[in-house]
Design an enzyme around this catalytic site. Sequence first.
Site, mmCIF file in Angstrom:
data_model
loop_
_atom_site.group_PDB
_atom_site.id
_atom_site.type_symbol
_atom_site.label_atom_id
_atom_site.label_comp_id
_atom_site.label_asym_id
_atom_site.label_seq_id
_atom_site.Cartn_x
_atom_site.Cartn_y
_atom_site.Cartn_z
ATOM 1 N N CYS A 30 -24.362 10.777 -25.779
ATOM 2 C CA CYS A 30 -23.177 10.171 -25.162
ATOM 3 C C CYS A 30 -23.583 9.506 -23.846
ATOM 4 O O CYS A 30 -23.155 8.406 -23.513
ATOM 5 C CB CYS A 30 -22.122 11.233 -24.839
ATOM 6 S SG CYS A 30 -21.682 12.292 -26.207
ATOM 7 N N HIS B 39 -22.348 6.183 -21.822
ATOM 8 C CA HIS B 39 -21.352 6.549 -20.812
ATOM 9 C C HIS B 39 -22.073 7.220 -19.655
ATOM 10 O O HIS B 39 -22.716 8.247 -19.836
ATOM 11 C CB HIS B 39 -20.317 7.504 -21.393
ATOM 12 C CG HIS B 39 -19.662 6.975 -22.645
ATOM 13 N ND1 HIS B 39 -18.697 6.011 -22.611
ATOM 14 C CD2 HIS B 39 -19.861 7.268 -23.952
ATOM 15 C CE1 HIS B 39 -18.310 5.729 -23.851
ATOM 16 N NE2 HIS B 39 -19.006 6.478 -24.684
ATOM 17 N N CYS C 10 -17.527 7.526 -32.337
ATOM 18 C CA CYS C 10 -18.742 7.273 -31.571
ATOM 19 C C CYS C 10 -19.948 7.911 -32.267
ATOM 20 O O CYS C 10 -21.013 7.310 -32.361
ATOM 21 C CB CYS C 10 -18.607 7.862 -30.167
ATOM 22 S SG CYS C 10 -18.523 6.624 -28.872
ATOM 23 N N HIS D 90 10.644 27.097 -29.430
ATOM 24 C CA HIS D 90 10.180 26.432 -28.209
ATOM 25 C C HIS D 90 11.223 25.542 -27.545
ATOM 26 O O HIS D 90 11.000 25.058 -26.449
ATOM 27 C CB HIS D 90 8.904 25.647 -28.513
ATOM 28 C CG HIS D 90 7.790 26.539 -28.977
ATOM 29 N ND1 HIS D 90 7.181 27.456 -28.144
ATOM 30 C CD2 HIS D 90 7.206 26.689 -30.197
ATOM 31 C CE1 HIS D 90 6.261 28.111 -28.829
ATOM 32 N NE2 HIS D 90 6.246 27.682 -30.076
ATOM 33 N N ARG E 184 -3.897 25.430 -32.804
ATOM 34 C CA ARG E 184 -2.721 26.196 -32.364
ATOM 35 C C ARG E 184 -1.538 25.955 -33.307
ATOM 36 O O ARG E 184 -0.817 26.878 -33.663
ATOM 37 C CB ARG E 184 -2.356 25.805 -30.928
ATOM 38 C CG ARG E 184 -1.311 26.724 -30.320
ATOM 39 C CD ARG E 184 -1.899 28.104 -30.099
ATOM 40 N NE ARG E 184 -0.878 29.103 -29.808
ATOM 41 C CZ ARG E 184 -0.204 29.779 -30.721
ATOM 42 N NH1 ARG E 184 -0.404 29.536 -32.019
ATOM 43 N NH2 ARG E 184 0.670 30.693 -30.381
ATOM 44 N N CYS F 173 0.491 28.740 -35.439
ATOM 45 C CA CYS F 173 1.946 28.857 -35.423
ATOM 46 C C CYS F 173 2.495 28.836 -36.845
ATOM 47 O O CYS F 173 3.381 29.612 -37.193
ATOM 48 C CB CYS F 173 2.551 27.692 -34.634
ATOM 49 S SG CYS F 173 3.228 28.157 -33.042
#
Lengths: 109, 278
Positions: B95, B99, B131, B198, B235, B239
Amino acid sequence: MAKGVKPRVKVPKSAEAGEVITIKTLISHKMESGQRKDSDGNVIPRSIINRFTCDFNGENVIDVTIEPAVSTNPYFEFEAKVPEAGEFKFTWYDDDGSVYEESKSIAIG
Amino acid sequence: MKRIVLKGAALAALLATGALAEEPKLIINGEIELPTRVPAPSHMDAIDEITSGWVYRTKETQALQMDDFDNPGMIFVDVGQELFETAEGDAGKACADCHESAEEFAGLKASMPRVNEEGELESMPDVINECRTERMQADAWKWSGPEMSAMTALISLQSRGMPVDVAIDGAAAPFWEQGKEIYYTRYGQLDLACSNCHENNYDMMIRADHLSQGQTNGFPNYRLKNAKINTVHGRFKGCMKNIRAQPFAEGGDEFKALELYVASRGNGLPVESPSVRN
């Protein structure tokens, strides 16, 4: 040498003479306990950091024996009195014989 | 007499500051203060104020996030930094060859997911894998694998403190609508939608867990539960399993659309990545 081991230490840059400072240390290590088995049922050999020490100008501050129950990435935070300027030297001892070292100097004032 | 005066002063101070002001503040390394409560974006009807998930955690968990040395997520940021500098693939590039540093990506996390030039909704792992496969000619990383999690943690950290600001209009609008649809649809044997917990019941206890608004400004986050960096899609999957539903695929269109919608519900909250949660 176990993979991905990196010691980290946080010590204040300076202190008053005689001041008690807090030192934080952390080493990334998988801490394989030797109690687990892989998917084929074979025991995964133990591979842990078994001892950690800290010295200040050659004088021992703390000396810890670490057992397999300690979890991954062992973290130690402790206090030390700084009587004079000098260098804290931290050493971790791996089961495989590797020794990882780190040092931090501290100024007075 | 003196004692009475002191007591009076203390009481006055208490009354003046009120209960809200006593709420702990999220200050990282004693320097960076991140607001944890901001007004909700205009597209939200049911909620006036959006809150960081940090406020619903225990004192001890909150403290871990307030110091980068104590934050175990930073270990994975270091891993990400090493990966950033490691050359891989047939092109022999890292990378870091293109960069200069990860700091170039400041702001990226705050605007993700976004619609790319081809009109597809892309999330950060898509950008990283593009990339890797095209310019590095290396294998793509698994969506929630250890390398990808570490790299997204490193890149997301660069945006810390910047307000989340995902685009929901123009080309993003159909994806956003799809995400909203998923958010309000009940799934699984427990027949629950994201909104049931939520939106309707945040700040309540669901058995032993303190429900948050399900904000994603702290992702990827470090969870004490599994001692690793967790991605948003990971996540979501967790859930969905909790509500006994068949989860969508990580990196799939459904989760990306949901990621966009949920991120837009946090427009205005500062990026906290990598946050610490339980």
